[in-house]
Scaffold this motif. Structure first.
Motif, PDB file in Angstrom:
ATOM      1  N   GLY A   1     -18.163  -4.130  -3.865  1.00  0.00           N
ATOM      2  CA  GLY A   1     -17.186  -3.055  -3.935  1.00  0.00           C
ATOM      3  C   GLY A   1     -17.415  -1.977  -2.898  1.00  0.00           C
ATOM      4  O   GLY A   1     -18.443  -1.953  -2.213  1.00  0.00           O
ATOM      5  N   PRO A   2     -16.450  -1.046  -2.755  1.00  0.00           N
ATOM      6  CA  PRO A   2     -16.590   0.040  -1.777  1.00  0.00           C
ATOM      7  C   PRO A   2     -17.747   0.963  -2.142  1.00  0.00           C
ATOM      8  O   PRO A   2     -18.124   1.086  -3.309  1.00  0.00           O
ATOM      9  N   ASP A   3     -18.313   1.633  -1.129  1.00  0.00           N
ATOM     10  CA  ASP A   3     -19.320   2.643  -1.427  1.00  0.00           C
ATOM     11  C   ASP A   3     -18.630   3.879  -2.005  1.00  0.00           C
ATOM     12  O   ASP A   3     -17.403   3.981  -2.022  1.00  0.00           O
ATOM     13  N   ASP A   4     -19.425   4.823  -2.492  1.00  0.00           N
ATOM     14  CA  ASP A   4     -18.848   5.962  -3.199  1.00  0.00           C
ATOM     15  C   ASP A   4     -17.973   6.829  -2.297  1.00  0.00           C
ATOM     16  O   ASP A   4     -16.971   7.389  -2.741  1.00  0.00           O
ATOM     17  N   THR A   5     -18.337   6.952  -1.029  1.00  0.00           N
ATOM     18  CA  THR A   5     -17.518   7.741  -0.107  1.00  0.00           C
ATOM     19  C   THR A   5     -16.137   7.122   0.040  1.00  0.00           C
ATOM     20  O   THR A   5     -15.113   7.818  -0.011  1.00  0.00           O
ATOM     21  N   THR A   6     -16.088   5.801   0.214  1.00  0.00           N
ATOM     22  CA  THR A   6     -14.801   5.112   0.334  1.00  0.00           C
ATOM     23  C   THR A   6     -14.010   5.203  -0.960  1.00  0.00           C
ATOM     24  O   THR A   6     -12.796   5.431  -0.944  1.00  0.00           O
ATOM     25  N   LEU A   7     -14.697   5.037  -2.093  1.00  0.00           N
ATOM     26  CA  LEU A   7     -14.013   5.161  -3.377  1.00  0.00           C
ATOM     27  C   LEU A   7     -13.346   6.523  -3.511  1.00  0.00           C
ATOM     28  O   LEU A   7     -12.183   6.631  -3.930  1.00  0.00           O
ATOM     29  N   LEU A   8     -14.065   7.572  -3.151  1.00  0.00           N
ATOM     30  CA  LEU A   8     -13.524   8.920  -3.285  1.00  0.00           C
ATOM     31  C   LEU A   8     -12.319   9.116  -2.374  1.00  0.00           C
ATOM     32  O   LEU A   8     -11.303   9.698  -2.780  1.00  0.00           O
ATOM     33  N   LEU A   9     -12.393   8.616  -1.161  1.00  0.00           N
ATOM     34  CA  LEU A   9     -11.269   8.737  -0.235  1.00  0.00           C
ATOM     35  C   LEU A   9     -10.041   7.986  -0.751  1.00  0.00           C
ATOM     36  O   LEU A   9      -8.911   8.479  -0.652  1.00  0.00           O
ATOM     37  N   LEU A  10     -10.262   6.797  -1.308  1.00  0.00           N
ATOM     38  CA  LEU A  10      -9.139   6.024  -1.837  1.00  0.00           C
ATOM     39  C   LEU A  10      -8.548   6.690  -3.068  1.00  0.00           C
ATOM     40  O   LEU A  10      -7.326   6.673  -3.274  1.00  0.00           O
ATOM     41  N   HIS A  11      -9.394   7.296  -3.909  1.00  0.00           N
ATOM     42  CA  HIS A  11      -8.876   8.043  -5.052  1.00  0.00           C
ATOM     43  C   HIS A  11      -7.963   9.175  -4.576  1.00  0.00           C
ATOM     44  O   HIS A  11      -6.881   9.403  -5.137  1.00  0.00           O
ATOM     45  N   ARG A  12      -8.390   9.885  -3.552  1.00  0.00           N
ATOM     46  CA  ARG A  12      -7.583  10.984  -3.028  1.00  0.00           C
ATOM     47  C   ARG A  12      -6.271  10.482  -2.452  1.00  0.00           C
ATOM     48  O   ARG A  12      -5.230  11.138  -2.572  1.00  0.00           O
ATOM     49  N   GLN A  13      -6.309   9.307  -1.831  1.00  0.00           N
ATOM     50  CA  GLN A  13      -5.088   8.744  -1.265  1.00  0.00           C
ATOM     51  C   GLN A  13      -4.087   8.395  -2.370  1.00  0.00           C
ATOM     52  O   GLN A  13      -2.891   8.677  -2.242  1.00  0.00           O
ATOM     53  N   VAL A  14      -4.575   7.802  -3.466  1.00  0.00           N
ATOM     54  CA  VAL A  14      -3.683   7.470  -4.581  1.00  0.00           C
ATOM     55  C   VAL A  14      -3.090   8.739  -5.189  1.00  0.00           C
ATOM     56  O   VAL A  14      -1.897   8.797  -5.519  1.00  0.00           O
ATOM     57  N   THR A  15      -3.906   9.783  -5.328  1.00  0.00           N
ATOM     58  CA  THR A  15      -3.404  11.042  -5.870  1.00  0.00           C
ATOM     59  C   THR A  15      -2.310  11.612  -4.987  1.00  0.00           C
ATOM     60  O   THR A  15      -1.284  12.123  -5.483  1.00  0.00           O
ATOM     61  N   ALA A  16      -2.464  11.525  -3.662  1.00  0.00           N
ATOM     62  CA  ALA A  16      -1.440  12.016  -2.745  1.00  0.00           C
ATOM     63  C   ALA A  16      -0.137  11.221  -2.892  1.00  0.00           C
ATOM     64  O   ALA A  16       0.964  11.789  -2.837  1.00  0.00           O
ATOM     65  N   LEU A  17      -0.243   9.913  -3.098  1.00  0.00           N
ATOM     66  CA  LEU A  17       0.950   9.093  -3.305  1.00  0.00           C
ATOM     67  C   LEU A  17       1.660   9.496  -4.593  1.00  0.00           C
ATOM     68  O   LEU A  17       2.897   9.600  -4.630  1.00  0.00           O
ATOM     69  N   ASP A  18       0.879   9.736  -5.645  1.00  0.00           N
ATOM     70  CA  ASP A  18       1.473  10.175  -6.912  1.00  0.00           C
ATOM     71  C   ASP A  18       2.186  11.511  -6.739  1.00  0.00           C
ATOM     72  O   ASP A  18       3.264  11.735  -7.307  1.00  0.00           O
ATOM     73  N   ASP A  19       1.588  12.424  -5.977  1.00  0.00           N
ATOM     74  CA  ASP A  19       2.203  13.735  -5.765  1.00  0.00           C
ATOM     75  C   ASP A  19       3.547  13.593  -5.061  1.00  0.00           C
ATOM     76  O   ASP A  19       4.504  14.314  -5.372  1.00  0.00           O
ATOM     77  N   THR A  20       3.635  12.666  -4.111  1.00  0.00           N
ATOM     78  CA  THR A  20       4.911  12.418  -3.423  1.00  0.00           C
ATOM     79  C   THR A  20       5.970  11.940  -4.402  1.00  0.00           C
ATOM     80  O   THR A  20       7.124  12.403  -4.376  1.00  0.00           O
ATOM     81  N   LEU A  21       5.593  11.035  -5.297  1.00  0.00           N
ATOM     82  CA  LEU A  21       6.536  10.517  -6.285  1.00  0.00           C
ATOM     83  C   LEU A  21       6.949  11.605  -7.282  1.00  0.00           C
ATOM     84  O   LEU A  21       8.119  11.676  -7.690  1.00  0.00           O
ATOM     85  N   LEU A  22       6.009  12.461  -7.666  1.00  0.00           N
ATOM     86  CA  LEU A  22       6.342  13.539  -8.603  1.00  0.00           C
ATOM     87  C   LEU A  22       7.368  14.491  -7.995  1.00  0.00           C
ATOM     88  O   LEU A  22       8.253  14.995  -8.696  1.00  0.00           O
ATOM     89  N   LYS A  23       7.252  14.757  -6.714  1.00  0.00           N
ATOM     90  CA  LYS A  23       8.220  15.639  -6.055  1.00  0.00           C
ATOM     91  C   LYS A  23       9.628  15.047  -6.112  1.00  0.00           C
ATOM     92  O   LYS A  23      10.613  15.773  -6.237  1.00  0.00           O
ATOM     93  N   LEU A  24       9.727  13.732  -6.033  1.00  0.00           N
ATOM     94  CA  LEU A  24      11.037  13.084  -6.104  1.00  0.00           C
ATOM     95  C   LEU A  24      11.640  13.196  -7.499  1.00  0.00           C
ATOM     96  O   LEU A  24      12.854  13.163  -7.664  1.00  0.00           O
ATOM     97  N   LEU A  25      10.792  13.334  -8.510  1.00  0.00           N
ATOM     98  CA  LEU A  25      11.279  13.466  -9.890  1.00  0.00           C
ATOM     99  C   LEU A  25      11.728  14.887 -10.202  1.00  0.00           C
ATOM    100  O   LEU A  25      12.491  15.097 -11.150  1.00  0.00           O
ATOM    101  N   GLY A  26      11.276  15.865  -9.440  1.00  0.00           N
ATOM    102  CA  GLY A  26      11.630  17.249  -9.725  1.00  0.00           C
ATOM    103  C   GLY A  26      11.081  17.684 -11.079  1.00  0.00           C
ATOM    104  O   GLY A  26       9.991  17.285 -11.491  1.00  0.00           O
ATOM    105  N   ALA A  27      11.868  18.474 -11.806  1.00  0.00           N
ATOM    106  CA  ALA A  27      11.437  18.997 -13.102  1.00  0.00           C
ATOM    107  C   ALA A  27      11.200  17.877 -14.114  1.00  0.00           C
ATOM    108  O   ALA A  27      10.378  18.029 -15.028  1.00  0.00           O
ATOM    109  N   HIS A  28      11.889  16.756 -13.955  1.00  0.00           N
ATOM    110  CA  HIS A  28      11.732  15.634 -14.882  1.00  0.00           C
ATOM    111  C   HIS A  28      10.301  15.110 -14.868  1.00  0.00           C
ATOM    112  O   HIS A  28       9.814  14.566 -15.857  1.00  0.00           O
ATOM    113  N   GLY A  29       9.594  15.294 -13.757  1.00  0.00           N
ATOM    114  CA  GLY A  29       8.223  14.820 -13.662  1.00  0.00           C
ATOM    115  C   GLY A  29       7.223  15.680 -14.401  1.00  0.00           C
ATOM    116  O   GLY A  29       6.067  15.296 -14.550  1.00  0.00           O
TER     117      GLY A  29
END
Length: 224
Positions: free
Chosen positions: A166-194
């Motif tokens: 598996g990835p080392d902890d540094t890579t894991l943390l970076l990938l976690h942050r990337q997924v969170t950023a993707l979720d934030d983009t999707l939440l913006k598309l939902l507006g108040a419904h999100g």
């Protein structure tokens, strides 16, 4: 969201459960990978699991080491979201924060949750319109969704290209942050419904909580 082509990966069933069935089913599958009646802990001993699993679990798994559960030494975490979704968050006794994460399973789970959220966002936008045009067909919306799709493929590629352990902890943390950023983009598309607890945005909030509880922390190492 089409699966990434390539050889089968042992984490794909977990990702697909999250993508198709959402947080509760994915969390059950995540903990059951460690064995029956077992709670998988994050690096500081934190757990997020369906309430019925927490009620009946007799063992905990921390960094792959399974031991008998000691409920009297646990601390329940006060968090409104898990309670509304019939989940429970707690901290079990364990080592100091900064230890090894629960490998990459949480990331595969979060990847599926983002795919699940993306499907819900598309369905929501298809029902709404602006100036007689479906929101899902607006250029800005299509561009944002395309960016998320590319980000998901990049994240999965990073997980697939990792070493056998598996990835080392540094890579894991970076990938976690990337997924969170993707979720934030999707939440913006939902507006108040999100922001509603009953809406699809709850999936993103569960995913963020998983990152808070299970992603590795590099602060102790940086301080040293």
């Amino acid at each position: 969201m089409l699966p990434l082509p390539g050889e089968p990966h042992p984490r794909l069933p977990l990702r697909d459960t999250a993508r198709l069935d959402g947080p509760r089913s994915a969390l059950l599958a995540f903990h059951r990978q460690a064995g029956p009646d077992t709670l998988v802990c994050g690096p500081a001993g934190h757990v997020l699991a369906p309430r019925e699993l927490v009620a009946g679990a007799t063992r905990t798994s921390l960094a792959g080491q399974v031991s008998a559960r000691v409920p009297v030494r646990e601390r329940r975490l006060a968090h409104a979201l898990p309670a509304r979704l019939d989940l429970a968050a707690l901290r079990c006794p364990g080592p100091d924060p900064g230890g090894r994460s629960a490998d990459d399973a949480v990331l595969w789970l979060r990847l599926g949750l983002t795919q699940h959220l993306m499907g819900a966002v598309r369905a929501h936008l298809a029902k709404r319109s602006s100036g007689g045009t479906s929101l899902a067909r607006l250029p800005a919306t299509k561009s944002a969704l395309a960016g998320v799709a590319i980000g998901l493929l990049e994240t999965e590629s990073g997980l697939r290209d990792a070493p056998d352990d598996g990835p080392d902890d540094t890579t894991l943390l970076l990938l976690h942050r990337q997924v969170t950023a993707l979720d934030d983009t999707l939440l913006k598309l939902l507006g108040a419904h999100g922001l509603t607890s009953a809406g699809p945005g709850a999936t993103a909030h569960v995913s963020r909580l998983l990152a808070d509880l299970y992603a590795p922390s590099l602060l102790p190492r940086e301080a040293a």
